[in-house]
Scaffold this motif. Structure first.
Motif, PDB file in Angstrom:
ATOM      1  N   LYS A  39       2.157  26.851  -5.708  1.00 42.64           N
ATOM      2  CA  LYS A  39       2.902  25.743  -5.106  1.00 42.64           C
ATOM      3  C   LYS A  39       3.815  26.223  -3.994  1.00 42.64           C
ATOM      4  O   LYS A  39       4.055  25.516  -3.015  1.00 42.64           O
ATOM      5  N   GLN A  40       4.349  27.437  -4.155  1.00 42.30           N
ATOM      6  CA  GLN A  40       5.240  27.995  -3.141  1.00 42.30           C
ATOM      7  C   GLN A  40       4.785  29.417  -2.814  1.00 42.30           C
ATOM      8  O   GLN A  40       4.335  30.159  -3.704  1.00 42.30           O
ATOM      9  N   ALA A  41       4.926  29.793  -1.548  1.00 42.08           N
ATOM     10  CA  ALA A  41       4.496  31.127  -1.119  1.00 42.08           C
ATOM     11  C   ALA A  41       5.358  32.210  -1.776  1.00 42.08           C
ATOM     12  O   ALA A  41       6.568  32.033  -1.960  1.00 42.08           O
ATOM     13  N   ASP A  51      -0.802  34.557   3.477  1.00 42.39           N
ATOM     14  CA  ASP A  51       0.196  33.474   3.543  1.00 42.39           C
ATOM     15  C   ASP A  51       0.994  33.356   2.249  1.00 42.39           C
ATOM     16  O   ASP A  51       1.900  32.521   2.147  1.00 42.39           O
ATOM     17  N   LEU A  78       0.133  32.239  -0.612  1.00 40.42           N
ATOM     18  CA  LEU A  78      -0.127  31.023  -1.381  1.00 40.42           C
ATOM     19  C   LEU A  78      -1.307  31.139  -2.345  1.00 40.42           C
ATOM     20  O   LEU A  78      -1.571  30.207  -3.103  1.00 40.42           O
ATOM     21  N   THR A  79      -2.021  32.252  -2.298  1.00 40.34           N
ATOM     22  CA  THR A  79      -3.185  32.424  -3.179  1.00 40.34           C
ATOM     23  C   THR A  79      -3.119  33.782  -3.847  1.00 40.34           C
ATOM     24  O   THR A  79      -2.998  34.815  -3.182  1.00 40.34           O
TER      25      THR A  79
END
Length: 322
Positions: free
Chosen positions: A247-249, A267, A269-270
């Motif tokens: 949900k948040q980096a 980024d 995020l994954t």
């Protein structure tokens, strides 16, 4: 890596095929088979996998008595394939890769002739049953030359079954066969296994081996590098990749995942984590991962899992030897 022969008392049954220290060196010096040890259990489906030129067809030929080994021995249901060739060969049905049969014979005649070649008396009822099982009965009086490629391959299987063998070798049986015919052929193979026939197959369709086989053997450069129960193989050498959308980096991967194979996208995020099959079995799998993320205060919105296929395991195995 040379395979370790299986416990020949396993399951209370002696193996139906025993290959011992088998070598094949051709006249030009090519070493096609290198000290092969292999036992095949009665009533199993055994998939023999390997890249082109690995020795699959040579090994099958040696077991079937079509290739004379340079050294070593093969016994089929107790009969030596060299010293007692006729008895050994009569217990084997072989479906070769190549379409090799009299194209101008009629289907029923060529199957009945194959039965007679092994000294079996005529049995029209049995021949009819084989042809019906293979959806060939309607083509029983057709000349083989008029059949489609898939139907011709079915005729090869019918010929291999004509003398009621205890062991059936299928060398790339579904090569060039459409999806519907492949499905029918595998259904027939399952029925044969239920009747006690031992099936040894080679295939380039590794999803078929994954679906059908009880055990997997891998041959490479003339050596058996692995023999394993399919489920144990998938568990031991398989990988599970878990991809988590956050949900948040994050600036970096959580510290409590430091001992795992973790990758954070650029980024942030994954998050991707790779588990071995053994890690999952030992309780360090996906559930443990999610608990650790929660303990670190990491919120996620998506989770995706991918488990290794047999094809991926095979590619990794063979690729690691090149």
């Amino acid at each position: 890596m040379q395979s370790t022969p299986i416990d020949r008392a396993e399951g209370g049954q002696a193996p139906i095929v025993v290959v011992s220290k088998l070598d094949k060196i051709y006249a030009g010096g090519f070493h096609a088979l290198k000290s092969i040890d292999l036992d095949i259990r009665p009533g199993e489906i055994f998939a023999l996998l390997g890249p082109n030129g690995a020795g699959k067809t040579t090994l099958i030929g040696a077991i079937c008595g079509l290739v004379r080994p340079s050294s070593g021995a093969v016994t089929v249901d107790g009969s030596d394939t060299v010293k007692d060739y006729r008895a050994a060969r009569a217990k084997i049905g072989l479906v070769p890769q190549e379409l090799s049969t009299d194209m101008f014979s009629r289907v029923r005649d060529t199957v009945a002739f194959s039965r007679g070649l092994f000294g079996f008396p005529p049995d029209p009822a049995y021949i009819e049953r084989v042809l019906r099982d293979l959806s060939l009965w309607d083509k029983r009086d057709a000349k083989i030359v008029t059949l489609s490629g898939g139907m011709k391959r079915r005729v090869l299987i019918a010929k291999a079954l004509a003398h009621e063998p205890r062991i059936l070798f299928l060398d790339e049986p579904t090569a060039g066969v459409d999806v519907e015919l492949r499905r029918d052929m595998w259904a027939m193979i399952r029925r044969l296994r239920e009747q006690g026939v031992t099936i040894i197959l080679t295939t380039h369709y590794l999803e078929e081996a994954e679906d059908m086989a009880d055990r997997i053997g891998v041959i490479d450069h003339g050596e058996i590098i692995l023999v394993e129960e399919k489920r144990a193989l998938m568990r031991k050498l398989g990988r599970t990749t878990v991809t988590i959308g956050l949900k948040q980096a994050l600036p970096s991967a959580p510290a409590n995942l430091s001992e795992k194979a973790v990758r954070l996208s650029e980024d942030g995020l994954t998050l991707s984590v790779v588990f071995t099959g053994e890690e999952e079995q030992e309780g360090g799998g996906v559930a443990d991962l999610l608990q650790r993320l929660a303990a670190s205060g990491v919120d996620f919105k998506t989770i995706d899992m991918h488990r290794s296929s047999l094809e991926e395991i095979f590619v990794d195995l063979v690729g690691s030897r090149t």
